[in-house]
Write a protein that holds these residues in place. Sequence first.
Motif, short mmCIF file in Angstrom:
data_model
loop_
_atom_site.label_atom_id
_atom_site.label_comp_id
_atom_site.label_asym_id
_atom_site.label_seq_id
_atom_site.Cartn_x
_atom_site.Cartn_y
_atom_site.Cartn_z
N PRO A 1 0.80 -1.26 -0.03
CA PRO A 1 0.04 -0.09 0.00
C PRO A 1 0.90 1.19 -0.13
O PRO A 1 2.03 1.29 0.61
CB PRO A 1 -0.81 -0.01 1.62
N TYR B 1 0.24 5.31 0.74
CA TYR B 1 -1.01 6.06 1.52
C TYR B 1 -0.98 7.42 1.13
O TYR B 1 0.00 8.17 1.01
CB TYR B 1 -0.62 5.87 2.83
N ALA C 1 -5.48 3.61 1.28
CA ALA C 1 -4.38 2.79 0.88
C ALA C 1 -4.41 2.48 -0.41
O ALA C 1 -5.59 1.98 -0.99
CB ALA C 1 -4.30 1.69 1.91
N ILE D 1 -3.10 -6.26 0.02
CA ILE D 1 -3.08 -4.56 0.64
C ILE D 1 -3.72 -4.70 2.24
O ILE D 1 -3.04 -4.00 3.08
CB ILE D 1 -3.79 -3.96 -0.21
N VAL E 1 -1.72 -3.34 5.35
CA VAL E 1 -2.29 -2.22 6.04
C VAL E 1 -2.29 -2.47 7.43
O VAL E 1 -2.03 -1.79 8.23
CB VAL E 1 -3.56 -1.67 5.33
N ASP F 1 1.02 -2.32 8.90
CA ASP F 1 1.70 -0.93 9.16
C ASP F 1 1.00 -0.49 10.38
O ASP F 1 1.73 0.34 11.23
CB ASP F 1 1.45 0.00 7.69
N VAL G 1 -7.96 4.12 8.01
CA VAL G 1 -7.42 3.67 7.06
C VAL G 1 -8.46 3.40 5.71
O VAL G 1 -9.14 2.30 6.29
CB VAL G 1 -6.20 2.92 7.10
N VAL H 1 -9.53 1.41 2.39
CA VAL H 1 -8.97 0.29 1.70
C VAL H 1 -9.99 -0.15 0.48
O VAL H 1 -11.23 -0.24 0.64
CB VAL H 1 -8.77 -1.02 2.47
N ALA I 1 5.00 3.41 3.07
CA ALA I 1 4.57 3.50 4.80
C ALA I 1 5.82 4.15 5.28
O ALA I 1 5.53 4.94 6.21
CB ALA I 1 4.28 1.96 5.07
#
Length: 583
Positions: free
Chosen positions: A339, A341, A357, A390, A394, A397, A411, A413, A560
């Motif tokens: 991903p 961001y 993401a 992904i 995510v 992260d 976040v 997605v 990230a």
Amino acid sequence: MRSKLAWTNNELEDLLRQLDVALEASGIGIWQHNLRLNQTRWDEQLQRLYGVKKGELDVVWLDSVHPEDCPLARAIFEDAIANKSDYASQFRIIRPNGEIRHVRSRAKYFVDGKGEECFIGAEWDITEDVLRNEQLAYEREAAEKSRAEAKFAAEHDYLTGLTNRRAFDETFTRLATGAFDTAALCHIDIDRFKEINDRFGHARGDAVLRHVGSILASVVAGDEIAARLGGDEFAILSPQGDVQRAGTLLELVRQRLSRPIDLGDGQPIKVEFSAGIAHAQGPEIATLLASSDIALYAAKNDGRNRDEIFSPSLAEKLSEEKQLLQDLRNAADLGEIVPYYQVQVEARTFSICGLEALARWDSRNGVITPAAFLPVAVANGLMVSIDDAILHRVLFDIKRWELSGLKVPRVSVNLSAARLADPGLPDRLRSVAIPPGQISFELIETIFLDTLSTQVKENIALIRQLGVEIEIDDLGSGHASLIGLVELRPDRVKIDRHLVNPVLGSKTQRRLISSLIDIARALDITVVAEGVETMEHASILAELGADVLQGYAFGRPEAAALTAPRLSRQHSQRAPPRAFTNR
């Protein structure tokens, strides 16, 4: 002399008795007919056969013959009389009790000792033989019909009645051995057939296949063959045909498919298809199927509902895409799908309130954007693995950032419509333990929101139970309809970037965006404006009432490692509150 004569008479009587016994045992009856007098004599056996008592000179034969057989039986006998020839006939009789028997009759013409012209004949019951032969004939016919049905079933598709794959391959092999010097092939695939099955059910999907099959069968002519190769894949093989003939056939099919299919339940289905066309001569006919498959692949990749004619350049392009596909599969396995961001900020304060993401391919040759690989992933069923990769990254992260002391905003997605309809999606989401309130699924391909299937509704409800929010993309683009908006009631909507971009110089555009924001407000939905490229855009959108802003004005998508410092500087870089009043 008297002794010898007595012996001869005795011997004759014995012979006559033996003949009577033999005739009785055989069931054969004897008759004699005098032509001049039109008189007939029957023996007792014949009377028993017909079941009637007959006077010595009565003519009752035709009275007993079946009405359907009587004209022919009479004609045959009259012909024998006219020609003074042997007589042979077979007919049915009706006995007094209504029983029908089959009789065979034979006779010879002769002149008796008085000079009278006569026929002497014999008749016997052949009913059992006739019935046995009829049964054998019926069994033979049934066996032949069964063999024909078995052969048809072996060579034809059970659902559409078209030639099946095995028979098509056999025909194609014979064609490729030189029976024809030229041929054309149309390779056809129904567009989005899986969606038809998922939305309307397999029974209606089968009805669509039957309908398409009937249309294909109706357009072929002569030695052309329409076949179902499997699933929603069809073909039309045109021996002696060319590209023009193939195009004509496909145009006929499109015309007859132009009207939605009425399945009798008030839900007409519009069916479209993609097709690949290939033409070859001589030995190259053997390559037709592979060539048409390449052309079909190109037609579907370039937007569907279209035809593509094979060319060597298409084959080269396909080879490159196959290599890309193999590399993409490896990338998913090697963790190269990651991903990037992009921050989302509050419209009034410009403070970071969310992240989106976006998928990137971190390949050995550099970072590849989605436009270069997502179409290949979608066409080859890789979106599940990419979406999963992904989401897992995510969550990894988020956990890593939190452990380092960062406060991580929500976040967003992306989630495709196909994945949202997957019955197994909730279980997979439970297995990854998503923190409640931390993740939002942004639904793409939102044209499907007009008619949410039961499975999609159930999945959305279960997703929300897991603490995952829902947002939809491209409000105002025509894809995210107001009907779907009201039914789904997402947590957030995004105003399409193509509406945001011209807002600086167009009052009409501002009024349109203001109206969309008012609609969202009425439904208590947060509004995100994407594609915000300048601070002037940001100022105007905040004045119009947008809640959240996203775009290059606040940052491009980043890895990230670069996003973490932005989150850590969140408080020190937050802009002072703006004095905007939301509409």
